[in-house]
Design a protein around this motif. Structure first.
Motif, PDB file in Angstrom:
ATOM      1  N   PHE A   1       0.849  -1.192   0.000  1.00 62.89           N
ATOM      2  CA  PHE A   1       0.000   0.000   0.000  1.00 62.89           C
ATOM      3  C   PHE A   1       0.883   1.240   0.000  1.00 62.89           C
ATOM      4  N   VAL A   2       0.578   2.165  -0.880  1.00 63.63           N
ATOM      5  CA  VAL A   2       1.272   3.438  -0.952  1.00 63.63           C
ATOM      6  C   VAL A   2       0.207   4.514  -0.823  1.00 63.63           C
ATOM      7  N   ASN A   3       0.329   5.340   0.206  1.00 64.68           N
ATOM      8  CA  ASN A   3      -0.655   6.394   0.466  1.00 64.68           C
ATOM      9  C   ASN A   3      -2.079   5.854   0.525  1.00 64.68           C
ATOM     10  N   GLY A   4      -2.251   4.675   1.129  1.00 61.91           N
ATOM     11  CA  GLY A   4      -3.577   4.118   1.384  1.00 61.91           C
ATOM     12  C   GLY A   4      -4.182   3.286   0.274  1.00 61.91           C
ATOM     13  N   LEU A   5      -3.526   3.186  -0.873  1.00 63.94           N
ATOM     14  CA  LEU A   5      -4.047   2.372  -1.977  1.00 63.94           C
ATOM     15  C   LEU A   5      -2.956   1.437  -2.469  1.00 63.94           C
ATOM     16  N   CYS A   6      -3.373   0.268  -2.923  1.00 63.61           N
ATOM     17  CA  CYS A   6      -2.423  -0.732  -3.397  1.00 63.61           C
ATOM     18  C   CYS A   6      -2.668  -0.990  -4.885  1.00 63.61           C
ATOM     19  N   ARG A   7      -1.603  -0.961  -5.649  1.00 55.69           N
ATOM     20  CA  ARG A   7      -1.685  -1.307  -7.072  1.00 55.69           C
ATOM     21  C   ARG A   7      -1.676  -2.823  -7.153  1.00 55.69           C
ATOM     22  N   VAL A   8      -2.636  -3.386  -7.880  1.00 54.46           N
ATOM     23  CA  VAL A   8      -2.712  -4.837  -8.052  1.00 54.46           C
ATOM     24  C   VAL A   8      -2.688  -5.163  -9.539  1.00 54.46           C
ATOM     25  N   HIS A   9      -2.188  -6.346  -9.853  1.00 57.14           N
ATOM     26  CA  HIS A   9      -2.143  -6.787 -11.242  1.00 57.14           C
ATOM     27  C   HIS A   9      -2.827  -8.139 -11.341  1.00 57.14           C
ATOM     28  N   GLU A  10      -3.758  -8.204 -12.254  1.00 61.30           N
ATOM     29  CA  GLU A  10      -4.439  -9.457 -12.559  1.00 61.30           C
ATOM     30  C   GLU A  10      -4.261  -9.719 -14.046  1.00 61.30           C
ATOM     31  N   GLU A  11      -4.819 -10.822 -14.511  1.00 62.45           N
ATOM     32  CA  GLU A  11      -4.741 -11.127 -15.936  1.00 62.45           C
ATOM     33  C   GLU A  11      -5.340 -10.013 -16.787  1.00 62.45           C
ATOM     34  N   LYS A  12      -6.382  -9.355 -16.273  1.00 63.24           N
ATOM     35  CA  LYS A  12      -7.061  -8.272 -17.008  1.00 63.24           C
ATOM     36  C   LYS A  12      -6.224  -7.003 -17.068  1.00 63.24           C
ATOM     37  N   GLY A  13      -5.290  -6.843 -16.163  1.00 63.42           N
ATOM     38  CA  GLY A  13      -4.455  -5.648 -16.120  1.00 63.42           C
ATOM     39  C   GLY A  13      -4.306  -5.117 -14.708  1.00 63.42           C
ATOM     40  N   HIS A  14      -3.916  -3.853 -14.593  1.00 60.22           N
ATOM     41  CA  HIS A  14      -3.683  -3.201 -13.304  1.00 60.22           C
ATOM     42  C   HIS A  14      -4.939  -2.479 -12.824  1.00 60.22           C
ATOM     43  N   ASN A  15      -5.117  -2.475 -11.523  1.00 64.54           N
ATOM     44  CA  ASN A  15      -6.160  -1.712 -10.860  1.00 64.54           C
ATOM     45  C   ASN A  15      -5.617  -1.362  -9.471  1.00 64.54           C
ATOM     46  N   PHE A  16      -6.438  -0.759  -8.649  1.00 68.05           N
ATOM     47  CA  PHE A  16      -6.043  -0.372  -7.297  1.00 68.05           C
ATOM     48  C   PHE A  16      -7.100  -0.845  -6.323  1.00 68.05           C
ATOM     49  N   ILE A  17      -6.666  -1.240  -5.134  1.00 66.52           N
ATOM     50  CA  ILE A  17      -7.608  -1.580  -4.070  1.00 66.52           C
ATOM     51  C   ILE A  17      -7.350  -0.680  -2.872  1.00 66.52           C
ATOM     52  N   ASP A  18      -8.426  -0.424  -2.125  1.00 68.09           N
ATOM     53  CA  ASP A  18      -8.280   0.336  -0.888  1.00 68.09           C
ATOM     54  C   ASP A  18      -7.953  -0.638   0.234  1.00 68.09           C
ATOM     55  N   GLU A  19      -7.828  -0.137   1.445  1.00 70.25           N
ATOM     56  CA  GLU A  19      -7.399  -0.975   2.572  1.00 70.25           C
ATOM     57  C   GLU A  19      -8.418  -2.027   2.973  1.00 70.25           C
ATOM     58  N   SER A  20      -9.670  -1.888   2.499  1.00 68.10           N
ATOM     59  CA  SER A  20     -10.672  -2.921   2.774  1.00 68.10           C
ATOM     60  C   SER A  20     -10.752  -3.941   1.635  1.00 68.10           C
ATOM     61  N   GLY A  21      -9.901  -3.782   0.614  1.00 67.13           N
ATOM     62  CA  GLY A  21      -9.839  -4.749  -0.476  1.00 67.13           C
ATOM     63  C   GLY A  21     -10.749  -4.448  -1.652  1.00 67.13           C
ATOM     64  N   HIS A  22     -11.434  -3.313  -1.646  1.00 71.16           N
ATOM     65  CA  HIS A  22     -12.330  -2.950  -2.750  1.00 71.16           C
ATOM     66  C   HIS A  22     -11.566  -2.257  -3.876  1.00 71.16           C
TER      67      HIS A  22
END
Length: 177
Positions: A1-22
């Motif tokens: 997590f950087v500044n409260g959001l995490c960059r995630v990578h899936e097969e579809k591409g990159h997105n971001f999740i908040d600390e509750s996983g949304h």
């Protein structure tokens, strides 16, 4: 997590999740940077197959414009290429600088710019340039930027005083208190 959001990578591409996983966006991107205070850059291919970038806000909304090149947010400012020049923008996507050949993000209150062909200097938040140009520069950290001129590497502070000059002054003071 950087500044409260995490960059995630899936097969579809990159997105971001908040600390509750949304996920903050329903869109996925080919490329994404870490979040600064307000934004992260995201990128993908346009209809011509060219890679383009924009910024995503914390709420998942995107800037209106897409750019051929952009920089990470630092100290609340972002940079983007429009035409052949880079401009600095604020968090409202408003241009707040003149155009530069190249510009880094702002770190420790300074960004480096290409001031003339293959020569670099620093600017402060008021976009005031340093007096001297260098062959190469690196981002400011801990109050200094690393510079190279005529093969000599040095560090320079925000008052435009080089570390070698400070060291010479300290030696003079030690020898003649």
């Amino acid at each position: 997590f950087v500044n409260g959001l995490c960059r995630v990578h899936e097969e579809k591409g990159h997105n971001f999740i908040d600390e509750s996983g949304h996920e903050i966006s329903k869109e996925y991107f080919k490329m994404a940077g870490n979040f600064g205070k307000n934004f992260a850059y995201v990128g993908g291919f346009d209809e011509k197959g060219d890679f383009t970038f924009t910024y995503i806000r914390r709420d998942g909304s995107l800037f209106d414009s897409w750019y051929p090149a952009i920089g990470e947010e630092s100290e609340g400012l972002i940079s983007a290429m429009k035409g052949t020049k880079y401009f600095v923008m604020n968090d409202k996507e408003k241009v707040v600088s003149r155009g530069y050949r190249r510009i880094s993000g702002f770190y420790d209150g300074h960004a480096y710019i290409e001031s003339s062909k293959n020569k670099y200097t620093y600017i402060n938040h008021n976009f005031e340039p340093f007096d001297e140009e260098f062959d190469s520069v690196h981002v400011f950290s801990e109050g200094f930027g690393i510079v190279k001129k005529d093969g000599v590497v040095d560090a320079i502070n925000s008052h435009q005083i080089k570390l070698s000059e400070l060291s010479a002054l300290a030696q003079q003071i030690e020898q003649n208190p």
